[in-house]
Enzyme design. Structure first.
Site, short mmCIF file in Angstrom:
data_model
loop_
_atom_site.label_atom_id
_atom_site.label_comp_id
_atom_site.label_asym_id
_atom_site.label_seq_id
_atom_site.Cartn_x
_atom_site.Cartn_y
_atom_site.Cartn_z
N TYR A 34 -13.12 -52.83 -21.74
CA TYR A 34 -12.65 -54.20 -21.96
C TYR A 34 -13.74 -55.02 -22.65
O TYR A 34 -13.48 -55.71 -23.65
CB TYR A 34 -12.26 -54.85 -20.63
CG TYR A 34 -11.65 -56.23 -20.79
CD1 TYR A 34 -10.27 -56.38 -20.91
CD2 TYR A 34 -12.45 -57.36 -20.86
CE1 TYR A 34 -9.70 -57.64 -21.06
CE2 TYR A 34 -11.89 -58.62 -21.03
CZ TYR A 34 -10.52 -58.75 -21.13
OH TYR A 34 -9.96 -59.99 -21.31
N SER A 80 4.61 -84.09 -2.37
CA SER A 80 3.93 -83.47 -1.23
C SER A 80 4.99 -83.11 -0.19
O SER A 80 6.17 -83.47 -0.33
CB SER A 80 2.89 -84.41 -0.64
OG SER A 80 3.50 -85.62 -0.23
N LYS A 111 1.04 -71.15 2.68
CA LYS A 111 0.60 -72.40 2.04
C LYS A 111 -0.85 -72.25 1.63
O LYS A 111 -1.76 -72.28 2.45
CB LYS A 111 0.77 -73.59 3.00
CG LYS A 111 0.52 -74.94 2.35
CD LYS A 111 0.85 -76.08 3.31
CE LYS A 111 0.71 -77.44 2.62
NZ LYS A 111 -0.64 -77.70 2.12
N ARG A 132 -2.50 -82.56 -9.60
CA ARG A 132 -1.40 -83.30 -8.99
C ARG A 132 -1.69 -84.80 -8.97
O ARG A 132 -0.81 -85.61 -9.22
CB ARG A 132 -1.16 -82.79 -7.56
CG ARG A 132 -0.07 -83.55 -6.85
CD ARG A 132 0.16 -83.08 -5.42
NE ARG A 132 1.16 -83.94 -4.79
CZ ARG A 132 0.90 -85.08 -4.18
NH1 ARG A 132 -0.36 -85.49 -4.07
NH2 ARG A 132 1.86 -85.81 -3.66
N LYS A 282 11.22 -73.60 2.60
CA LYS A 282 11.99 -74.30 1.57
C LYS A 282 13.45 -73.84 1.61
O LYS A 282 13.73 -72.65 1.82
CB LYS A 282 11.43 -74.00 0.17
CG LYS A 282 9.98 -74.36 -0.04
CD LYS A 282 9.54 -73.90 -1.42
CE LYS A 282 8.08 -74.24 -1.69
NZ LYS A 282 7.61 -73.73 -2.99
N CYS A 403 -42.71 -67.59 8.84
CA CYS A 403 -44.05 -67.56 8.25
C CYS A 403 -45.10 -68.28 9.08
O CYS A 403 -46.29 -68.22 8.76
CB CYS A 403 -44.03 -68.12 6.83
SG CYS A 403 -43.77 -69.92 6.76
N CYS A 418 -39.01 -75.67 6.87
CA CYS A 418 -40.31 -75.02 6.80
C CYS A 418 -41.10 -75.63 5.65
O CYS A 418 -40.55 -75.91 4.58
CB CYS A 418 -40.12 -73.52 6.58
SG CYS A 418 -41.63 -72.65 6.12
N CYS A 423 -43.38 -68.99 2.13
CA CYS A 423 -42.49 -68.51 3.19
C CYS A 423 -41.59 -67.41 2.64
O CYS A 423 -40.88 -67.62 1.65
CB CYS A 423 -41.64 -69.65 3.74
SG CYS A 423 -40.48 -69.15 5.02
#
Length: 657
Positions: A34, A80, A111, A132, A282, A403, A418, A423
């Site tokens: 690809y 909604s 959902k 939206r 739905k 450390c 720290c 470290c």
């Protein structure tokens, strides 16, 4: 086959391969093939730009950064859904539906917890995508949506106009990888995949959106000119045939079946590649939907079932501390295994010291645990009635467990960090920052190479970079002699960087690029800076007491002194050249906008600052000049409205000279 035929054949082959990989999840072409064919297509299109089409696979990488998003008024509102929180409320919804529709058939879908968008097609070509927003007006994010590989840029046998709705999300694997990368860079991790998806889709630079590997599931036909459908399930099959990645769905003829399917989705949520925050129910018949209509807020023919967060008791066995790549000490509770949201939980985040103190969490306590946002296990509360005798309040460590350096609390916030410059827990982030463009600018020392060097135990501190041996670097995975020599040459070249870059590279808290330049130009050598007092430091304009004290504390620590000694031994420059008396732009602010061709924004900012001026990101009445490149947008318009002088790149260079 001539060049144009070759180009078209490559385009068809790559489009099909992308569909198989991103939509069907059944790749037939290797990544190597690809990439090889995509490069061949890019070369042909570069040679013949007049042959480039909007649906070409090459158009998914992201184009020129935008100044802002334009508003879009949705032709069909993106409504909604009304939430229901238990099966009793779900049955009440079913009864309301049955009042108008005897024996209704439902479609149940997971959902997706993402960002809802509308995709618009004209004559089969993807022409616009919008968020939206408030359901009626959203934002135009077309260029970012082009980078979502599962969105077809062209669909076959399409109507004149088609609008579909879907949910953009960030796959769980991508989310975790992105957060690991952000932590390595010292950036705050995203709280959850939804926030990550929303933040990615609203990037003004489409190349950033492209790098986030967003995905989409389409779940509705908003408008299909000239097409006729009887049911919602029929529309989903139609979308599948057109090449869209469609939401999983099941048809149910009884409310008992709906409840059973909702329970199955909830129990199997861990098996989805995406996060869910419920299930959608739905009505299947589109004519029945029209009969029911909508309220002012929601359609009457659908509901969103929200899963209650599981909360279960467990016992705190231990409290451990993890040191993150930014030096933050994060406490974690080790708890007795408990099953939550489909997985076994053995650890729970305690966030920070204040969280532990506020809830008085102790080793041995019985606590209530839940998954915050269905992802991160956290402790809700302590059952004080079950607290064993002899427990004691938890005390945060005073030194770093990795450390041994002292830890300190953030001036603002609850994090404890720290302070060690060397470290090991912070090493990846420390090295990546040290080599970054604004710091020592070591070309080729990206995060992958840093991980290679650390994994081979060749580097334990930034100072070790300057003592690397060519044969050992060449022996690393994906390196070789030539790459190793290029890297070592870049490291050697970084020795001559000015002191201001070195100060920024140290990663001292409160000392960013601007403060580093001010300090370096005032003291000129690191040795002089090491002898500076708090009063001398705070006498510099724009260097406050917090920044000055942070610098003095850092310089006084043993790990910092060891790092400086190591860099001195390597011959790293620790001086700042005299900037001279050119202060022609003192007190003046420049704003750069649009695509610049003759210099980068960083280069332009450096030229301005070298002459006493400042570079800002937004236009105001105090702006002296705006430098505008190609495709300049809102900043240019604001400058024109305010009457601020606008310079071309050539005029800017003339002014600099």
């Amino acid at each position: 086959m001539d060049e144009k035929q070759t180009l078209e054949a490559l385009r068809r082959e790559l489009t099909q391969a992308g569909y198989e990989y991103y939509v069907l999840d059944e790749p037939t072409m290797s990544d190597y093939d690809y990439d090889h064919k995509l490069r061949a297509l890019e070369e042909l299109e570069a040679a013949h730009p007049e042959w480039v089409t909007p649906d070409s696979p090459t158009q998914r990488v992201g184009g020129t950064p935008l100044e802002s998003f334009q508003q879009v008024t949705h032709q069909v509102p993106l409504e909604s859904l009304q939430d229901v929180f238990d099966f009793e409320e779900l049955r009440a919804f079913d009864q309301r539906v049955q009042g108008a529709v005897p024996e209704p058939e439902y479609v149940v879908e997971p959902k997706v917890d993402g960002l809802s968008v509308a995709l618009e097609y004209e004559n089969g070509l993807f022409v616009r995508g919008a968020t939206r927003g408030d359901g009626r007006v959203g934002e135009d994010v077309t260029e970012n949506l082009r980078t979502v590989r599962s969105i077809p840029l062209k669909i076959p046998d399409a109507p004149d106009r088609l609008i579909v709705r879907g949910e953009v999300f960030m796959p769980k694997k991508v989310f975790h990888a992105l957060n690991e990368e952000r932590e390595r860079r010292g950036e705050a991790p995203f709280a959850n995949p939804r926030n990550a998806a929303a933040g990615s889709l609203r990037q003004l630079d489409p190349k950033i959106a492209a790098s986030r590997r967003l995905d989409i599931l389409v779940f509705n036909v908003q408008w299909a000119e000239g097409e006729h459908f009887e049911t919602h399930a029929e529309t989903l099959e139609y979308l599948h045939r057109k090449g869209f990645k469609v939401i999983p769905h099941d048809s149910c003829t009884q409310i008992d079946q709906v409840e059973e399917r909702i329970a199955q989705i909830g129990e199997g949520r861990e098996n989805f590649s995406f996060d869910i925050d419920g299930a959608v129910v739905k009505l299947n018949s589109l004519s029945d939907r029209e009969r029911l209509g909508s309220t002012a807020k929601f359609p009457r023919w659908a509901a969103a079932y929200k899963y209650p967060p599981e909360v279960k008791p467990s016992k705190v066995i231990d409290i451990t501390i993890q040191v993150g790549r930014t030096g933050v000490l994060t406490p974690k509770a080790v708890v007795e295994p408990v099953r939550l949201a489909g997985t076994t939980v053995t650890n729970a985040t305690l966030h920070n010291q204040d969280f532990i103190a506020e809830k008085d969490i102790r080793i041995g306590d019985t606590v209530l645990v839940r998954k915050a946002g269905e992802i991160i296990p956290e402790i809700l509360s302590v059952d004080l009635d079950k607290r064993p005798d002899g427990t004691v309040p938890y005390e945060f460590p005073k030194i770093c467990p990795e450390c041994g350096a002292p830890v300190e609390r953030d001036e603002e916030g609850a994090h404890i960090r720290c302070t060690g410059a060397e470290c090991p827990a912070q090493l990846l982030r420390t090295l990546a920052h040290f080599a970054s463009r604004g710091a020592m600018d070591i070309e080729g020392l990206g995060i992958a190479v840093v991980e290679n060097l650390v994994g081979a135990d060749l580097v334990k501190t930034p100072g070790d970079l300057y003592f690397l041996e060519a044969d050992k670097v060449a022996g690393l995975e994906r390196m070789g002699k030539r790459s190793a020599q290029k890297l070592l040459s870049a490291i050697e070249a970084s020795k001559s960087r000015e002191l201001s870059r070195l100060l920024f590279a140290f990663g001292i808290r409160q000392v960013g690029e601007k403060a580093a330049k001010l300090l370096a130009r005032r003291f000129h050598t690191l040795e002089a800076l090491e002898q500076a007092t708090l009063e001398e430091l705070t006498a510099i304009d724009d260097v406050g007491e917090i920044t000055a004290q942070s610098l003095l504390d850092w310089l006084s620590r043993s790990q910092s002194q060891h790092l400086i000694a190591r860099l001195r031994e390597a011959g790293v420059n620790m001086t700042e050249p005299d900037q001279g008396e050119d202060q022609r732009f003192a007190g003046m602010t420049f704003v750069l906008t649009g695509a610049l061709e003759k210099f980068t924004r960083d280069e332009a900012a450096a030229m301005i600052e070298a002459r006493g001026g400042k570079s800002a990101g937004s236009v105001s009445k105090k702006t002296a000049y705006v430098v505008a490149g190609e495709n300049a947008g809102s900043k240019l318009r604001k400058a024109q409205e305010l009457g601020i002088p606008v310079l071309t790149e050539d005029e800017f260079l003339d002014m600099m000279n």
